[in-house]
Design an enzyme around this catalytic site. Structure first.
Site, PDB file in Angstrom:
ATOM      1  N   LYS A  13       0.733  -1.275   0.025  1.00 35.04           N
ATOM      2  CA  LYS A  13      -0.144   0.026   0.002  1.00 35.04           C
ATOM      3  C   LYS A  13       0.834   1.190   0.015  1.00 35.04           C
ATOM      4  CE  LYS A  13      -1.925  -1.293   3.861  1.00 35.04           C
ATOM      5  NZ  LYS A  13      -1.158  -2.470   4.132  1.00 35.04           N
ATOM      6  N   ARG A  88     -10.252   0.153   8.625  1.00 35.23           N
ATOM      7  CA  ARG A  88      -9.744  -1.324   8.994  1.00 35.23           C
ATOM      8  C   ARG A  88     -10.779  -2.035   9.903  1.00 35.23           C
ATOM      9  NH1 ARG A  88      -3.891   0.154   8.653  1.00 35.23           N
ATOM     10  NH2 ARG A  88      -2.463  -1.769   9.449  1.00 35.23           N
ATOM     11  N   ARG A 171      -0.550  -8.671  13.495  1.00 38.91           N
ATOM     12  CA  ARG A 171      -1.088  -7.733  12.644  1.00 38.91           C
ATOM     13  C   ARG A 171      -1.690  -8.449  11.473  1.00 38.91           C
ATOM     14  NH1 ARG A 171       4.293  -5.001  10.896  1.00 38.91           N
ATOM     15  NH2 ARG A 171       3.134  -3.822   9.427  1.00 38.91           N
TER      16      ARG A 171
END
Ligand code: AP5
Ligand code: ZN
Ligand code: ZN
Length: 216
Positions: A13, A88, A171
């Site tokens: 990203k 998110r 993560r």
């Protein structure tokens, strides 16, 4: 254009954002970069965000929604924007819809950086970043011209505290549990475009910039 970039840690990203940004003159808002800056300068926001970030967990929705709401007021973001790492969670996506509705605009496209988890550890552990610009390098895949120095400013590169194999596990867990439903949320609206994020960076770029589906 109003774009969202979504994908797991290390999917590219931050690498593709500046290229899309330069091509379309959009503003680039990366919540991870903004939070790291807040942590480094020990602002109240940074103090609240630090622990979750170091553990590889998500920071609370209220904190990140607040930063984005504030950032979207910038004059440079009025014509369009790239959101990198936000929303998110489904709650963040719903809040974003509310914010944009108030401004009379909506999200045009969600670029989904599709990639297998197995590739990500090597990308993450080899990454070096230039903290003030957010530019990232990789010892093997994207080495800087001079080892340890940013190509543009010559300033030193650093490794992120959360770029270890152990923190990557958390993560990724957060991504699959909390962020994949966001892709589903936008799929229902018919605005998701999948990018082959496991390809070399230049090939991902050409998909980004030339695939008509993505832009129209
Ligand atoms: P954030 O900074 O957003 O991290 P992330 O999502 O984990 O993503 P990364 O920055 O690690 O990956 P990237 O996709 O940008 O990869 P890059 O292009 O650099 O978030 C950090 C933390 O902040 C979160 O854990 C959370 O705590 C908090 N946070 C942020 N936003 C939040 C939100 N909305 N809500 C709650 N909490 C939030 O590439 C990686 C490496 O690979 C580089 O070295 C690069 O050179 C290399 N590379 C890139 N593309 C390729 C390619 N095609 N081939 C080979 N190598 C490549
Ligand atoms: Zn990033
Ligand atoms: Zn999953």
């Amino acid at each position: 254009k109003r774009l969202i970039l979504v994908g797991p840690p290390g999917s590219g990203k931050g690498t593709q954002s500046p290229i899309i940004k330069d091509e379309y003159c959009l503003c680039h808002l990366a919540t991870g970069d903004m939070l790291r800056a807040a942590v480094a300068s020990k602002t109240p926001l940074g103090i609240k965000a630090k622990e979750a970030m170091e553990k590889g967990e998500l920071v609370s929705d209220d904190l990140v929604v607040g930063i984005i709401d504030e950032a979207l007021k910038k004059p440079s973001c009025q014509k369009g924007f790239i959101l990198d790492g936000f929303p998110r969670t489904v709650v963040q996506a719903q809040k974003l819809d509310e914010m944009l509705e108030k401004r009379g605009v909506k999200v045009d496209k969600v670029l989904n950086f599709a990639i297998d988890d197995a590739i990500l550890e090597e990308r993450i552990t080899g990454r070096w970043i230039h903290p003030s610009s957010g530019r990232s390098y990789h010892t093997k895949f994207a080495p800087p011209k001079v080892p340890g120095a940013d190509d543009v400013t010559g300033e030193p590169l650093i490794q992120r505290k959360d770029d270890t194999a152990a923190v990557l596990k958390s993560r990724l867990e957060a991504f699959h549990k909390q962020t994949e439903p966001v892709i589903e949320y936008y799929s229902k609206k018919g605005i998701v475009a999948n990018l082959p994020a496991e390809k070399p960076p230049q090939e991902v770029t050409s998909e980004d910039l030339t695939n008509q589906d993505i832009w129209f």
